[in-house]
Design a protein around this motif. Structure first.
Motif, PDB file in Angstrom:
ATOM      1  N   UNK A 378       0.827  -1.210   0.000  1.00 47.97           N
ATOM      2  CA  UNK A 378       0.000   0.000   0.000  1.00 47.97           C
ATOM      3  C   UNK A 378       0.859   1.257   0.000  1.00 47.97           C
ATOM      4  N   UNK A 379       1.955   1.245   0.763  1.00 45.69           N
ATOM      5  CA  UNK A 379       2.857   2.404   0.782  1.00 45.69           C
ATOM      6  C   UNK A 379       3.513   2.594  -0.577  1.00 45.69           C
ATOM      7  N   UNK A 380       3.930   1.503  -1.204  1.00 45.07           N
ATOM      8  CA  UNK A 380       4.516   1.598  -2.541  1.00 45.07           C
ATOM      9  C   UNK A 380       3.511   2.142  -3.547  1.00 45.07           C
ATOM     10  N   UNK A 381       2.292   1.660  -3.484  1.00 50.40           N
ATOM     11  CA  UNK A 381       1.263   2.132  -4.418  1.00 50.40           C
ATOM     12  C   UNK A 381       1.036   3.631  -4.266  1.00 50.40           C
ATOM     13  N   UNK A 382       1.100   4.126  -3.007  1.00 49.45           N
ATOM     14  CA  UNK A 382       0.916   5.557  -2.776  1.00 49.45           C
ATOM     15  C   UNK A 382       2.015   6.374  -3.454  1.00 49.45           C
ATOM     16  N   UNK A 387       0.607  11.481  -9.809  1.00 48.55           N
ATOM     17  CA  UNK A 387       0.684  11.990 -11.190  1.00 48.55           C
ATOM     18  C   UNK A 387       2.127  12.253 -11.621  1.00 48.55           C
ATOM     19  N   UNK A 388       2.406  12.143 -12.915  1.00 46.33           N
ATOM     20  CA  UNK A 388       3.783  12.318 -13.407  1.00 46.33           C
ATOM     21  C   UNK A 388       4.423  13.637 -13.006  1.00 46.33           C
ATOM     22  N   UNK A 389       3.667  14.741 -13.062  1.00 47.67           N
ATOM     23  CA  UNK A 389       4.245  16.038 -12.710  1.00 47.67           C
ATOM     24  C   UNK A 389       4.677  16.065 -11.247  1.00 47.67           C
ATOM     25  N   UNK A 391       5.517  13.464  -9.473  1.00 52.02           N
ATOM     26  CA  UNK A 391       6.669  12.584  -9.320  1.00 52.02           C
ATOM     27  C   UNK A 391       7.949  13.287  -9.764  1.00 52.02           C
ATOM     28  N   UNK A 392       7.875  14.043 -10.848  1.00 54.67           N
ATOM     29  CA  UNK A 392       9.059  14.785 -11.308  1.00 54.67           C
ATOM     30  C   UNK A 392       9.476  15.834 -10.285  1.00 54.67           C
ATOM     31  N   UNK A 393       8.494  16.518  -9.700  1.00 52.54           N
ATOM     32  CA  UNK A 393       8.804  17.535  -8.700  1.00 52.54           C
ATOM     33  C   UNK A 393       9.441  16.906  -7.457  1.00 52.54           C
ATOM     34  N   UNK A 394       8.934  15.740  -7.077  1.00 48.66           N
ATOM     35  CA  UNK A 394       9.495  15.048  -5.912  1.00 48.66           C
ATOM     36  C   UNK A 394      10.927  14.604  -6.186  1.00 48.66           C
ATOM     37  N   UNK A 395      11.199  14.150  -7.392  1.00 49.03           N
ATOM     38  CA  UNK A 395      12.554  13.726  -7.758  1.00 49.03           C
ATOM     39  C   UNK A 395      13.526  14.910  -7.679  1.00 49.03           C
TER      40      UNK A 395
END
Length: 427
Positions: A378-382, A387-389, A391-395
């Motif tokens: 469940x943590x991995x799924x979260x 959304x892709x944007x 995820x990019x910001x988090x990276x």
């Protein structure tokens, strides 16, 4: 015409680790920093089967790496004997000579190794990674001072030694004895460093220090940080772009949540589990690879300096070790920094406070119960379903955090200042 004055001799430093130095990044980083500041540097570790005794330019140009075996009378007690004394002691329910030596001469392995190190030339500075190395460094420094070198010791507290491994389960009297010996060592050394703020706070209270140790996060330097996209991991694992990669980094050992992590990833229909490293569980991992092709992949280790670029190719990393000791709860393993350097978010064990301090404020990870594959999934799924944007910001947030706050070269100048205070430059 007068002859030019002799050039002052370079200060000599020895970086010690009571390990075989197989892919151990911290000694390399300390050595690189000292060598860059003009020190003559050697890295010295423990001899290991199949490993060379001497390596030149091992990781850092101009730095020599040596591996030395234990020696002297104490070395005979490192492995339990099976002679008449031992047999008689066992029959009578008494401790064997080897067991008595382990207590009386604690830390026995470090003392035997220290005897083997006596052939090293004297040095001005000994940087000791861990208690075993610090014990040896204190002995070496005393001899160095007698031979005219500065002989200063920095004890690098890479862990809480007596709160790791089997030590918490020892009888109270043995722990008290060992703690008194470690306290004397802490008082004897000239400087203290450690690997994160949690361990610095613990040392401050544990040893009644007037100031906390200098923190040197074991994080890649900024020139090692990857930029942009990388397909190294995906290509090596043979996985298509539509499959999310969940990466495990490090040694394949029992009790660290490795198999549970793989089970959790297999609950996600569009994700694959990739383990990058080596260790005793490799055979079991290979069996799982064969049973779940394309969903479970085991890859060999890569050089430490390359790990962040490989981690950058993952969509998430996972390390859900149980917090079975205080040392595990407060530690920040190398794979944390390598993951964040690659911009990769993390699922980590709920009890791992040291990791939480780093990732939680910036939303770079999610905690999960270490032995619950459903909760881990469940943590991995979260993390994977954002959304892709986002995820990019988090990276980018992860990479920026490493570059600005945790990277090795952010804190190395403070360490070099400490070395200069302990051993002022000559001339």
């Amino acid at each position: 015409m007068a002859a030019p004055p002799d050039r002052p001799a370079a200060r000599r430093a020895v970086v010690l680790s009571h390990k075989t130095l197989r892919a151990y990044a911290r000694t390399d980083r300390v050595a690189r920093s000292l060598a860059g500041a003009g020190w003559q540097v050697s890295v010295v570790g423990l001899a290991g089967e199949g490993l060379p005794e001497v390596e030149h330019d091992a990781g850092t140009p101009g730095v020599t790496l040596r591996r030395v075996a234990p020696a002297g009378p104490l070395a005979a007690f490192l492995h339990e004997r099976r002679g008449p004394l031992e047999r008689a002691a066992r029959r009578g329910g008494l401790p064997t000579p080897g067991a008595l030596a382990q207590v009386a001469a604690w830390p026995l392995a470090a003392r035997a190794w220290s005897h083997g190190l006596r052939s090293l030339p004297p040095a001005d500075l000994y940087h000791a990674c861990g208690l075993g190395a610090a014990w040896a460094a204190r002995d070496l420094a005393r001899r160095a001072r007698r031979e005219g070198a500065a002989g200063r010791v920095v004890y690098d507290m890479i862990d809480i030694f007596l709160e790791a491994s089997r030590y918490p389960s020892l009888p109270a009297w043995r722990r008290a004895l060992y703690r008194r010996r470690e306290a004397r060592l802490v008082r004897d050394v000239d400087g203290l460093t450690t690997v994160n703020d949690a361990l610095a706070d613990d040392a401050l209270g544990r040893w009644g220090l007037s100031r906390p140790p200098l923190v040197l996060y074991n994080c890649p330097a900024r020139d090692e940080l990857p930029t942009g996209e990388t397909t190294l991991l995906r290509e090596a694992a043979g996985l298509p772009r539509e499959v999310s990669i969940v990466l495990f980094l490090g040694r394949f050992v029992p009790g660290r949540g490795l198999l549970e992590a793989g089970d959790a990833v297999l609950r996600l229909p569009t994700a694959a589990f990739v383990a990058l490293g080596y260790g005793p569980l490799e055979e079991e991992l290979r069996r799982r690879d064969a049973a779940r092709p394309g969903r479970h992949v085991t890859l060999p280790p890569v050089p430490p300096a390359d790990v962040p670029r490989w981690a950058a190719g993952a969509d998430a990393t996972i390390f859900v070790s149980p917090g079975s000791t205080l040392n595990l709860r407060l530690s920040t393993p190398n794979k944390l920094w390598e993951s964040l350097a690659g911009g990769t978010p993390i699922v980590y064990g709920r009890e791992l406070e040291g990791i939480r301090r780093v990732v939680e404020p910036d939303g770079l990870g999610i905690a999960a119960t270490h032995d619950d594959p459903v909760a881990i999934a469940a943590a991995l799924a979260a993390l994977l379903d954002t959304p892709p944007a986002e995820r990019r910001a988090r990276r980018e947030r992860a990479r920026r955090l490493v570059a600005e706050r945790y990277a090795w070269d952010v804190h190395a100048p403070a360490y070099l200042e400490l070395a200069d205070r302990l051993v002022p430059g000559r001339g």
